[in-house]
Design a protein around this motif. Structure first.
Motif, PDB file in Angstrom:
ATOM      1  N   THR A 168      13.823  18.531  34.751  1.00 14.63           N
ATOM      2  CA  THR A 168      14.479  18.905  33.500  1.00 14.63           C
ATOM      3  C   THR A 168      13.580  19.911  32.787  1.00 14.63           C
ATOM      4  O   THR A 168      12.566  20.344  33.329  1.00 14.63           O
ATOM      5  CB  THR A 168      14.710  17.664  32.606  1.00 14.63           C
TER       6      THR A 168
ATOM      7  N   GLY B 271      13.052  18.261  24.972  1.00 14.62           N
ATOM      8  CA  GLY B 271      14.102  17.424  25.526  1.00 14.62           C
ATOM      9  C   GLY B 271      14.418  16.303  24.563  1.00 14.62           C
ATOM     10  O   GLY B 271      13.931  16.272  23.435  1.00 14.62           O
TER      11      GLY B 271
ATOM     12  N   ASN C  80      15.165  11.841  24.478  1.00 15.43           N
ATOM     13  CA  ASN C  80      15.123  10.617  25.270  1.00 15.43           C
ATOM     14  C   ASN C  80      14.847   9.439  24.351  1.00 15.43           C
ATOM     15  O   ASN C  80      14.463   9.617  23.191  1.00 15.43           O
ATOM     16  CB  ASN C  80      14.027  10.721  26.350  1.00 15.43           C
TER      17      ASN C  80
ATOM     18  N   GLU D 227      16.215   7.797  29.744  1.00 17.90           N
ATOM     19  CA  GLU D 227      16.582   9.122  30.268  1.00 17.90           C
ATOM     20  C   GLU D 227      18.023   9.460  29.870  1.00 17.90           C
ATOM     21  O   GLU D 227      18.841   9.864  30.680  1.00 17.90           O
ATOM     22  CB  GLU D 227      16.404   9.190  31.786  1.00 17.90           C
TER      23      GLU D 227
ATOM     24  N   GLY E 192      19.180  11.849  28.122  1.00 17.19           N
ATOM     25  CA  GLY E 192      19.600  13.254  28.020  1.00 17.19           C
ATOM     26  C   GLY E 192      20.783  13.540  28.922  1.00 17.19           C
ATOM     27  O   GLY E 192      21.503  14.522  28.736  1.00 17.19           O
ATOM     28  N   ALA E 193      21.001  12.642  29.914  1.00 20.53           N
ATOM     29  CA  ALA E 193      22.108  12.794  30.862  1.00 20.53           C
ATOM     30  C   ALA E 193      23.388  12.117  30.385  1.00 20.53           C
ATOM     31  O   ALA E 193      24.375  12.083  31.128  1.00 20.53           O
ATOM     32  CB  ALA E 193      21.714  12.224  32.225  1.00 20.53           C
TER      33      ALA E 193
ATOM     34  N   ASN F 236      27.570  13.185  31.156  1.00 19.84           N
ATOM     35  CA  ASN F 236      27.679  14.279  32.134  1.00 19.84           C
ATOM     36  C   ASN F 236      29.115  14.460  32.621  1.00 19.84           C
ATOM     37  O   ASN F 236      29.471  15.522  33.138  1.00 19.84           O
ATOM     38  CB  ASN F 236      26.762  14.016  33.332  1.00 19.84           C
TER      39      ASN F 236
ATOM     40  N   GLU G 192      24.401  18.699  34.635  1.00 17.58           N
ATOM     41  CA  GLU G 192      23.423  17.653  34.339  1.00 17.58           C
ATOM     42  C   GLU G 192      22.897  17.799  32.913  1.00 17.58           C
ATOM     43  O   GLU G 192      22.970  18.863  32.317  1.00 17.58           O
ATOM     44  CB  GLU G 192      22.250  17.710  35.329  1.00 17.58           C
ATOM     45  N   GLN G 193      22.367  16.704  32.378  1.00 21.20           N
ATOM     46  CA  GLN G 193      21.730  16.677  31.050  1.00 21.20           C
ATOM     47  C   GLN G 193      22.670  17.191  29.953  1.00 21.20           C
ATOM     48  O   GLN G 193      22.277  17.986  29.092  1.00 21.20           O
ATOM     49  CB  GLN G 193      20.433  17.485  31.070  1.00 21.20           C
TER      50      GLN G 193
ATOM     51  N   GLU H   5      21.436  16.382  26.326  1.00 23.96           N
ATOM     52  CA  GLU H   5      20.231  17.145  26.007  1.00 23.96           C
ATOM     53  C   GLU H   5      20.556  18.594  25.677  1.00 23.96           C
ATOM     54  O   GLU H   5      19.968  19.186  24.764  1.00 23.96           O
ATOM     55  CB  GLU H   5      19.267  17.076  27.191  1.00 23.96           C
ATOM     56  N   LYS H   6      21.506  19.164  26.399  1.00 22.16           N
ATOM     57  CA  LYS H   6      21.847  20.571  26.213  1.00 22.16           C
ATOM     58  C   LYS H   6      22.563  20.844  24.896  1.00 22.16           C
ATOM     59  O   LYS H   6      22.729  21.998  24.500  1.00 22.16           O
ATOM     60  CB  LYS H   6      22.686  21.072  27.385  1.00 22.16           C
TER      61      LYS H   6
END
Length: 490
Positions: A184, A244, A246, A274, A276-277, A280, A303-304, A307-308
């Protein structure tokens, strides 16, 4: 009040506060229409936040129930909270998104004077996109440099004890072992995904014949939680709001249905979510066309997703895509050379934060920043528009950041305590915590007339340094007591 003249008339820009509605009303019709559209697109109301948080809770549970779930809910083999009496000398190394940090830490018990000696080493660009040997040889070389510089001695019989902070999704069968699931934070290094990152570092250390024993591999989020709990027993969750995003919390092993430990079911184990995913599958998050474009152009499309939309690495990029689109339509910075605006990730969260919170006379700081970063000469109304857009993106990010923490709190029945938060967004953006707290109250239905918030953000202790040292100390302590659960015999 400073008054500037634009081609659309007089525009007032306050020297002491960000943009207000009367200033927005001074925008041209085209810019005002675009601003209204964008603020609506980036708005996330309380009802939507609750929907997202409910879906979040389900995905957290899915991750506890089975491997391969969207949110991986990684077990860490960090068993229980620190008691505050962990002591000793520890070496730590933190592989971050930009720098490598090496520390020598002396733990002196809770509320004591923890001593930290540290060095930071810039990660060369070629290392971030190279191969596994190049990365881990680089880390070992910096460890060697640190030991020599600070005259640290160890032997084969009494090696220096190392905590390795590896802030990427890793599946841990043991506390001193961790297979990287996926890179990531823009990393794309061959030969590491699916491999034991601790083993790769151990091999690089042995190749250089360094007197170091790798005790534990940890995630920075887990480290933030444990480091804070070392001094603050009211810590309930660890969180990262930075490059990121989390979260980490304590779960009873009996509730981790995918894992058989042989431990009593009430034994607490830190879970590195985790998250951030999250989403999806794109079922809950209100993605805009800009979010979709960022995902498509990222090293890991699909993915993520969470987070994005909420992490610091992407907020400036969202802003860049919006501004680029308006420039190409001839609405913003018309006629100016947009070459730098076409460069991905040329604007970071620091740029956005400075823009939103510019209190300089006539927004002269922002004007200078546009000139330095993009080569643009910004008009008064473009400054106003840009500030309001930065605010809309930052507010959405802060509000979304509540959803994962709220889901953990509802799942565990947590009503009060401290969220130990680390990361540049949490600790450097001046309004993040206030926006986060307001949204948290909306999601968890706190009383509007409350005197104080029952769950608050505290600035995390040094999770990647102190946290790694405390976890190493906890691991050595229980190994000495004969509790080898999650500790690989070597």
């Amino acid at each position: 009040m400073d008054t500037l003249t634009s081609k659309h008339g007089l525009v007032s820009v306050s020297p002491s506060q960000p943009v207000h509605q009367h200033e927005v009303d001074s925008l041209s019709p085209d810019l005002r229409q675009e601003l209204e559209r964008l603020e609506k697109e980036f708005s996330v109301d309380a009802k939507k936040l609750k929907e997202i948080s409910k879906q979040f809770e389900q995905e957290l549970q899915d991750g506890l129930d089975k491997y391969g779930s969207n949110i991986s809910m990684n077990v860490t083999w960090v068993l229980g909270w620190p008691d505050g009496h962990e002591t000793g000398y520890f070496l730590t190394v933190d592989l971050g998104g930009t720098n490598l940090r090496v520390c020598w830490i002396h733990l002196t018990e809770r509320s004591g004077d923890i001593k930290v000696t540290q060095e930071e080493y810039k990660l060369p660009k070629e290392v971030k996109t190279g191969g596994a040997d190049q990365l881990f040889d680089f880390i070992a070389e910096q460890l060697k440099d640190f030991l020599e510089k600070h005259e640290l001695r160890g032997t084969k019989d009494e090696p220096l004890q190392l905590g390795f902070t590896f802030s990427y999704p890793a599946h841990q069968d043991y506390i001193d072992h961790g297979k990287l699931v996926t890179w990531t934070k823009g990393f794309e290094i061959d030969g590491v995904e699916g491999e034991d990152a601790a083993g790769l570092l151990r091999a690089a250390i042995e190749k250089k014949d360094l007197p170091i024993h790798l005790v534990a591999l940890i995630n920075d989020t887990t480290g933030a939680m444990i480091a804070s709990a070392y001094n603050d027993p009211d810590t309930i969750v660890g969180a990262i709001f930075g490059t990121g995003c989390n979260g980490a919390y304590m779960e009873n092993v009996g509730s981790i249905h995918k894992l058989e430990t042989g431990l009593p079911p009430e034994t607490p184990m830190a879970i590195n979510c985790e998250y951030g995913a999250f989403d999806n599958a794109h079922q809950a998050l209100p993605r805009t066309k800009y979010d979709i474009k960022i995902d498509e152009e990222s090293p890991k499309p699909g993915e993520q997703a969470f987070e994005k939309m909420s992490a610091g690495l992407y907020l400036g990029e969202i802003y860049r895509h919006v501004v680029l689109g308006l420039h190409e339509k001839g609405i913003l910075f018309a006629g100016q050379d947009a070459a730098k605006l076409h460069e991905p990730y040329s604007l970071d969260t620091g740029f956005l934060s400075a823009l939103e919170n510019d209190m300089s006379i006539g927004m002269s700081d922002t004007r200078r920043s546009f000139r330095e970063h993009l080569g643009f000469e910004a008009s008064p109304e473009e400054l106003i528009f840009s500030q309001r857009l930065a605010e809309a993106i930052a507010v959405r990010g802060a509000r979304l950041c509540t959803c994962g923490i709220a889901a953990i709190c509802r799942k565990k029945g947590i009503k009060s305590g401290h969220v130990a938060a680390d990361g540049s967004v949490a600790n450097k953006h001046p309004t993040f915590k206030k926006r986060w707290a307001a949204a948290m109250g909306e999601v968890l239905d706190w009383a509007e007339d409350r005197k104080e918030d029952p769950i608050t953000i505290t600035s995390a202790e040094d999770g990647s340094g102190v946290g790694a040292a405390v976890i190493a100390a906890m691991t050595l302590k229980r190994a000495k007591e004969g509790n080898m659960a999650g500790i690989k015999q070597r």
